[in-house]
Motif scaffolding. Structure first.
Motif, short mmCIF file in Angstrom:
data_model
loop_
_atom_site.label_atom_id
_atom_site.label_comp_id
_atom_site.label_asym_id
_atom_site.label_seq_id
_atom_site.Cartn_x
_atom_site.Cartn_y
_atom_site.Cartn_z
N PHE A 191 0.83 -1.20 0.00
CA PHE A 191 0.00 0.00 0.00
C PHE A 191 0.87 1.26 0.00
CE2 PHE A 191 -2.47 3.32 2.07
CZ PHE A 191 -3.66 3.28 1.36
N LEU A 192 1.88 1.28 0.85
CA LEU A 192 2.76 2.45 0.92
C LEU A 192 3.54 2.65 -0.38
CD1 LEU A 192 4.03 2.16 4.60
CD2 LEU A 192 2.37 3.80 3.67
N ILE A 193 4.04 1.56 -0.95
CA ILE A 193 4.76 1.67 -2.23
C ILE A 193 3.83 2.23 -3.30
CG2 ILE A 193 5.78 0.32 -4.12
CD1 ILE A 193 6.92 -1.55 -1.90
N THR A 194 2.64 1.67 -3.39
CA THR A 194 1.66 2.14 -4.37
C THR A 194 1.40 3.63 -4.21
OG1 THR A 194 0.56 0.01 -4.57
CG2 THR A 194 -0.75 1.95 -5.13
N ASN A 195 1.17 4.05 -2.98
CA ASN A 195 0.82 5.45 -2.75
C ASN A 195 2.00 6.39 -2.88
OD1 ASN A 195 -2.15 5.96 -2.09
ND2 ASN A 195 -1.69 3.97 -1.22
N LEU A 196 3.20 5.92 -2.65
CA LEU A 196 4.38 6.75 -2.91
C LEU A 196 4.52 6.98 -4.42
CD1 LEU A 196 6.98 5.40 -0.34
CD2 LEU A 196 5.94 7.70 -0.40
N VAL A 197 4.29 5.94 -5.21
CA VAL A 197 4.35 6.08 -6.66
C VAL A 197 3.25 7.03 -7.14
CG1 VAL A 197 4.03 4.86 -8.87
CG2 VAL A 197 5.48 3.87 -7.08
N VAL A 198 2.04 6.83 -6.66
CA VAL A 198 0.92 7.70 -7.06
C VAL A 198 1.17 9.14 -6.59
CG1 VAL A 198 -1.55 8.16 -6.81
CG2 VAL A 198 -0.75 5.83 -7.20
N LEU A 199 1.70 9.31 -5.39
CA LEU A 199 2.04 10.66 -4.91
C LEU A 199 3.05 11.32 -5.84
CD1 LEU A 199 2.11 13.01 -2.92
CD2 LEU A 199 3.78 11.70 -1.57
N GLY A 200 4.10 10.59 -6.20
CA GLY A 200 5.11 11.14 -7.10
C GLY A 200 4.52 11.55 -8.44
N LEU A 201 3.69 10.67 -9.00
CA LEU A 201 3.07 10.98 -10.29
C LEU A 201 2.08 12.15 -10.18
CD1 LEU A 201 2.47 7.39 -11.68
CD2 LEU A 201 4.15 9.08 -12.48
N SER A 202 1.28 12.16 -9.12
CA SER A 202 0.31 13.25 -8.98
C SER A 202 1.01 14.59 -8.72
CB SER A 202 -0.72 12.95 -7.89
OG SER A 202 -0.12 12.92 -6.62
N ALA A 203 2.09 14.56 -7.96
CA ALA A 203 2.85 15.79 -7.73
C ALA A 203 3.49 16.29 -9.03
CB ALA A 203 3.91 15.57 -6.66
N LEU A 204 4.01 15.35 -9.82
CA LEU A 204 4.60 15.71 -11.11
C LEU A 204 3.55 16.31 -12.04
CD1 LEU A 204 7.05 15.65 -13.02
CD2 LEU A 204 6.35 13.34 -13.68
N ILE A 205 2.39 15.69 -12.09
CA ILE A 205 1.30 16.21 -12.92
C ILE A 205 0.86 17.59 -12.43
CG2 ILE A 205 -1.14 15.86 -13.55
CD1 ILE A 205 -0.47 12.79 -13.42
N LEU A 206 0.68 17.72 -11.11
CA LEU A 206 0.26 19.00 -10.53
C LEU A 206 1.26 20.10 -10.84
CD1 LEU A 206 -1.74 20.52 -8.64
CD2 LEU A 206 -0.29 19.78 -6.74
N MET A 207 2.53 19.82 -10.61
CA MET A 207 3.56 20.84 -10.84
C MET A 207 3.68 21.18 -12.33
SD MET A 207 4.58 21.54 -7.80
CE MET A 207 6.06 22.48 -8.08
N THR A 208 3.58 20.16 -13.18
CA THR A 208 3.68 20.40 -14.63
C THR A 208 2.53 21.27 -15.12
OG1 THR A 208 4.84 18.30 -14.98
CG2 THR A 208 3.77 19.29 -16.90
N LEU A 209 1.32 20.89 -14.73
CA LEU A 209 0.16 21.64 -15.20
C LEU A 209 0.11 23.05 -14.63
CD1 LEU A 209 -2.60 18.87 -15.04
CD2 LEU A 209 -1.35 19.69 -17.06
#
Length: 130
Positions: A76-94
């Motif tokens: 669960f933690l691994i999954t959410n760290l990956v999703v956090l990284g991707l969502s932060a990248l998307i948020l910052m990019t947009l």
């Protein structure tokens, strides 16, 4: 198929609750001037804590057999760290690079993260057989 729809419905309800927790915490932090990336990490982490508790106790309670709580927590933690990284990248990019509004950037980052999170939760974290 009915069981799969029930699980998807429960995941959706939990997702709405997690999104509300995330959005409220993010909004409060943004209003008080916390930088976007830090606000995203903190708010997402609050939603993650809620997600683990609710999904483990309700959504996937009868499907996660043969796996220790520790193993589920690590996945669960691994999954959410990956999703956090991707969502932060998307948020910052947009928001920062493309100049989208903060609200629209947050919504899109959240929606994209939800899809990945469901797939990982269903097939890896809580290991539901198809």
């Amino acid at each position: 198929m009915t069981k799969r729809l029930a699980t998807l419905f429960k995941f959706g309800v939990v997702g709405i609750a997690n999104t509300a927790v995330d959005a409220v915490v993010f909004a409060i932090l943004a209003v008080v001037g916390v930088p976007v990336l830090i606000a995203q990490v903190i708010s997402y982490s609050c939603g993650v804590a809620n997600s683990y508790w609710m999904n483990g106790r309700w959504t996937f309670q009868d499907t996660a057999r043969g796996s220790s709580d520790r193993a589920k927590l690590i996945r669960f933690l691994i999954t959410n760290l990956v999703v956090l990284g991707l969502s932060a990248l998307i948020l910052m990019t947009l928001h920062d690079m493309l100049g989208w509004s903060l609200v629209m950037s947050k919504i899109l980052a959240t929606l994209m993260g939800m899809v990945l999170n469901y797939m990982a939760s269903r097939y890896w974290v809580f290991r539901i057989a198809t």
